[in-house]
Design a protein around this motif. Structure first.
Motif, PDB file in Angstrom:
ATOM      1  N   GLU A  21       0.823  -1.205   0.000  1.00  0.00           N
ATOM      2  CA  GLU A  21       0.000   0.000   0.000  1.00  0.00           C
ATOM      3  C   GLU A  21       0.863   1.263   0.000  1.00  0.00           C
ATOM      4  O   GLU A  21       0.536   2.254  -0.674  1.00  0.00           O
ATOM      5  N   VAL A  22       1.945   1.248   0.739  1.00  0.00           N
ATOM      6  CA  VAL A  22       2.855   2.398   0.768  1.00  0.00           C
ATOM      7  C   VAL A  22       3.527   2.569  -0.587  1.00  0.00           C
ATOM      8  O   VAL A  22       3.686   3.690  -1.079  1.00  0.00           O
ATOM      9  N   GLU A  23       3.893   1.447  -1.209  1.00  0.00           N
ATOM     10  CA  GLU A  23       4.491   1.495  -2.551  1.00  0.00           C
ATOM     11  C   GLU A  23       3.507   2.139  -3.531  1.00  0.00           C
ATOM     12  O   GLU A  23       3.896   2.954  -4.373  1.00  0.00           O
ATOM     13  N   ARG A  24       2.234   1.774  -3.420  1.00  0.00           N
ATOM     14  CA  ARG A  24       1.205   2.376  -4.284  1.00  0.00           C
ATOM     15  C   ARG A  24       1.127   3.879  -4.061  1.00  0.00           C
ATOM     16  O   ARG A  24       1.087   4.667  -5.019  1.00  0.00           O
ATOM     17  N   MET A  25       1.140   4.286  -2.795  1.00  0.00           N
ATOM     18  CA  MET A  25       1.046   5.712  -2.485  1.00  0.00           C
ATOM     19  C   MET A  25       2.279   6.466  -2.961  1.00  0.00           C
ATOM     20  O   MET A  25       2.183   7.558  -3.550  1.00  0.00           O
ATOM     21  N   LEU A  26       3.463   5.898  -2.754  1.00  0.00           N
ATOM     22  CA  LEU A  26       4.691   6.542  -3.218  1.00  0.00           C
ATOM     23  C   LEU A  26       4.685   6.694  -4.739  1.00  0.00           C
ATOM     24  O   LEU A  26       5.093   7.728  -5.277  1.00  0.00           O
ATOM     25  N   ASP A  27       4.211   5.659  -5.429  1.00  0.00           N
ATOM     26  CA  ASP A  27       4.148   5.710  -6.891  1.00  0.00           C
ATOM     27  C   ASP A  27       3.266   6.869  -7.356  1.00  0.00           C
ATOM     28  O   ASP A  27       3.563   7.536  -8.352  1.00  0.00           O
ATOM     29  N   LEU A  28       2.185   7.121  -6.633  1.00  0.00           N
ATOM     30  CA  LEU A  28       1.293   8.223  -6.973  1.00  0.00           C
ATOM     31  C   LEU A  28       1.915   9.583  -6.685  1.00  0.00           C
ATOM     32  O   LEU A  28       1.706  10.548  -7.436  1.00  0.00           O
ATOM     33  N   LEU A  29       2.683   9.671  -5.612  1.00  0.00           N
ATOM     34  CA  LEU A  29       3.192  10.954  -5.131  1.00  0.00           C
ATOM     35  C   LEU A  29       4.519  11.366  -5.752  1.00  0.00           C
ATOM     36  O   LEU A  29       4.817  12.561  -5.830  1.00  0.00           O
ATOM     37  N   LEU A  30       5.312  10.404  -6.177  1.00  0.00           N
ATOM     38  CA  LEU A  30       6.615  10.729  -6.748  1.00  0.00           C
ATOM     39  C   LEU A  30       6.465  11.309  -8.146  1.00  0.00           C
ATOM     40  O   LEU A  30       5.577  10.902  -8.902  1.00  0.00           O
ATOM     41  N   PRO A  31       7.335  12.265  -8.529  1.00  0.00           N
ATOM     42  CA  PRO A  31       7.253  12.826  -9.884  1.00  0.00           C
ATOM     43  C   PRO A  31       7.619  11.801 -10.943  1.00  0.00           C
ATOM     44  O   PRO A  31       8.342  10.834 -10.664  1.00  0.00           O
ATOM     45  N   ARG A  32       7.084  11.992 -12.137  1.00  0.00           N
ATOM     46  CA  ARG A  32       7.398  11.133 -13.277  1.00  0.00           C
ATOM     47  C   ARG A  32       8.593  11.714 -14.033  1.00  0.00           C
ATOM     48  O   ARG A  32       8.740  12.941 -14.129  1.00  0.00           O
ATOM     49  N   PRO A  33       9.450  10.858 -14.580  1.00  0.00           N
ATOM     50  CA  PRO A  33      10.613  11.361 -15.318  1.00  0.00           C
ATOM     51  C   PRO A  33      10.189  12.047 -16.620  1.00  0.00           C
ATOM     52  O   PRO A  33       9.730  11.398 -17.559  1.00  0.00           O
ATOM     53  N   GLU A  34      10.307  13.342 -16.669  1.00  0.00           N
ATOM     54  CA  GLU A  34      10.003  14.102 -17.877  1.00  0.00           C
ATOM     55  C   GLU A  34      10.695  15.455 -17.795  1.00  0.00           C
ATOM     56  O   GLU A  34      11.009  15.944 -16.704  1.00  0.00           O
ATOM     57  N   GLY A  35      10.932  16.053 -18.936  1.00  0.00           N
ATOM     58  CA  GLY A  35      11.584  17.348 -18.983  1.00  0.00           C
ATOM     59  C   GLY A  35      13.078  17.240 -18.730  1.00  0.00           C
ATOM     60  O   GLY A  35      13.630  16.153 -18.537  1.00  0.00           O
ATOM     61  N   PRO A  36      13.764  18.377 -18.699  1.00  0.00           N
ATOM     62  CA  PRO A  36      15.222  18.372 -18.525  1.00  0.00           C
ATOM     63  C   PRO A  36      15.677  17.853 -17.166  1.00  0.00           C
ATOM     64  O   PRO A  36      16.838  17.467 -17.006  1.00  0.00           O
ATOM     65  N   GLU A  37      14.774  17.834 -16.188  1.00  0.00           N
ATOM     66  CA  GLU A  37      15.116  17.318 -14.851  1.00  0.00           C
ATOM     67  C   GLU A  37      14.728  15.847 -14.698  1.00  0.00           C
ATOM     68  O   GLU A  37      14.674  15.315 -13.579  1.00  0.00           O
ATOM     69  N   ALA A  38      14.497  15.157 -15.789  1.00  0.00           N
ATOM     70  CA  ALA A  38      13.997  13.779 -15.756  1.00  0.00           C
ATOM     71  C   ALA A  38      14.874  12.849 -14.927  1.00  0.00           C
ATOM     72  O   ALA A  38      14.369  11.951 -14.244  1.00  0.00           O
ATOM     73  N   GLN A  39      16.197  13.058 -14.965  1.00  0.00           N
ATOM     74  CA  GLN A  39      17.075  12.149 -14.222  1.00  0.00           C
ATOM     75  C   GLN A  39      16.827  12.225 -12.726  1.00  0.00           C
ATOM     76  O   GLN A  39      16.940  11.217 -12.019  1.00  0.00           O
ATOM     77  N   LEU A  40      16.462  13.401 -12.234  1.00  0.00           N
ATOM     78  CA  LEU A  40      16.155  13.540 -10.812  1.00  0.00           C
ATOM     79  C   LEU A  40      14.939  12.694 -10.442  1.00  0.00           C
ATOM     80  O   LEU A  40      14.963  11.943  -9.453  1.00  0.00           O
ATOM     81  N   ALA A  41      13.885  12.788 -11.211  1.00  0.00           N
ATOM     82  CA  ALA A  41      12.680  11.985 -10.952  1.00  0.00           C
ATOM     83  C   ALA A  41      12.985  10.502 -11.068  1.00  0.00           C
ATOM     84  O   ALA A  41      12.495   9.682 -10.269  1.00  0.00           O
ATOM     85  N   GLU A  42      13.797  10.135 -12.061  1.00  0.00           N
ATOM     86  CA  GLU A  42      14.169   8.731 -12.229  1.00  0.00           C
ATOM     87  C   GLU A  42      14.920   8.225 -11.000  1.00  0.00           C
ATOM     88  O   GLU A  42      14.657   7.110 -10.511  1.00  0.00           O
ATOM     89  N   ALA A  43      15.837   9.031 -10.486  1.00  0.00           N
ATOM     90  CA  ALA A  43      16.610   8.632  -9.311  1.00  0.00           C
ATOM     91  C   ALA A  43      15.733   8.563  -8.067  1.00  0.00           C
ATOM     92  O   ALA A  43      15.908   7.674  -7.219  1.00  0.00           O
TER      93      ALA A  43
END
Length: 302
Positions: A21-43
């Motif tokens: 359930e926490v994994e589901r919530m984190l997946d919803l709340l974390l940013p998606r990798p897009e734009g020039p800052e994509a590597q930050l979201a990926e990390a």
């Protein structure tokens, strides 16, 4: 009220369910990798969705269950706490700190990406935690949200995790006594565990007595957790732990095990676990999974 039987499988099943359930919530709340800052979201997603027991979020959800808190509110607070925990691990793993290459059996963030990305990933997760807690979806009352933010900031800051890490770095090669080691880990490990145990009471607007009982429980649980960690560092191996074993000994750090020895440290952990359970006598069977947590903490293998 005594702890319920620890071998019926309920605890680990509940821990796994909470992790999902926490994994589901984190997946919803974390940013998606897009734009020039994509590597930050990926990390961020690499670090936060990379597994783990999710024990701290479990404590948030179980303390919230005592006070009939809405599960989505509890999961948001749990996700915020996990973001802070993961940020601390990312920064702890850096070469300038503990210099670790493995976390949960996978490359640490600075090894997977680079050191600068790891620093920024930790920063982003820390600030995301407060964004989550400040949102009205976490609780409709501003006073409750402010109290959650205040408590998490205190747990994470100079008089909490960061202060404990400073003591840890400064104490390498020094002969800390029992009081010094206890103080170190009350800040570095115990402060966030305390927040997690108290967050449910804050969300549920519990009585001062209920909040104090969970605070006392967290104090003993946090020390038992750290003693178990020290024992695993001596007795475990990298394959089981998912991280490098023997780091404390190699760094010349004082630990509960180096001061007490293995047998006395294990006995101290058992005593603290039993003591933690007693602090929950105020609560009914809704606290049963919290009563099982100290036994889990001192018998875990990673």
């Amino acid at each position: 009220m005594a702890a319920p039987a620890a071998d019926d499988g309920r605890f680990e099943a509940a821990l796994r369910q909470c992790a999902r359930e926490v994994e589901r919530m984190l997946d919803l709340l974390l940013p998606r990798p897009e734009g020039p800052e994509a590597q930050l979201a990926e990390a961020m997603r690499y670090a936060a969705l990379g597994g783990g027991k999710r024990f701290r979020p479990f404590l948030v959800c179980q303390s919230a269950a005592i006070f009939d808190v809405n599960i989505e509110s509890a999961l948001r607070a749990a996700a915020a706490a996990e973001c802070v925990h993961i940020y601390s691990l990312i920064h702890d793993d850096l070469p300038c700190m503990d210099d670790d290459d493995l976390r949960h059996g996978a490359p640490t963030v600075h090894r997977k990406f680079d050191e600068a990305t790891a620093v920024l990933t930790g920063d982003a997760l820390l600030t995301l935690a407060f964004d989550i807690l400040g949102d009205t979806d976490t609780h409709e009352r501003a006073r409750v949200r402010i109290e959650l933010v205040r408590r998490l900031a205190a747990a994470a800051g100079a008089r909490g995790m960061v202060g404990g890490q400073m003591i840890d770095l400064a104490s390498e090669g020094k002969a800390l006594d029992m009081n010094g080691v206890t103080r170190l880990h009350q800040l570095k490990t115990g402060a966030l565990i305390s927040f997690c145990c108290e967050a449910g009471a804050v969300l549920g607007r519990a009585s001062p007595e209920g909040l104090q009982a969970l605070h006392a429980y967290a104090h003993d649980l946090g020390l038992a957790y750290q003693i178990a960690d020290d024992l695993l560092d001596v007795e475990g191996d990298a394959a089981t732990l998912g991280k490098t074993a023997g780091k404390d000994v190699a760094a010349g750090k004082a630990t509960f095990v180096s001061i007490l020895g293995v047998d006395r440290a294990r006995a101290q952990a058992r005593m603290l676990a039993d003591q933690a359970v007693q602090h929950l006598d105020l609560f009914d069977e809704r606290a049963d999974l919290l009563r099982l947590a100290p036994h889990f903490v001192i018998t875990r293998r990673n």
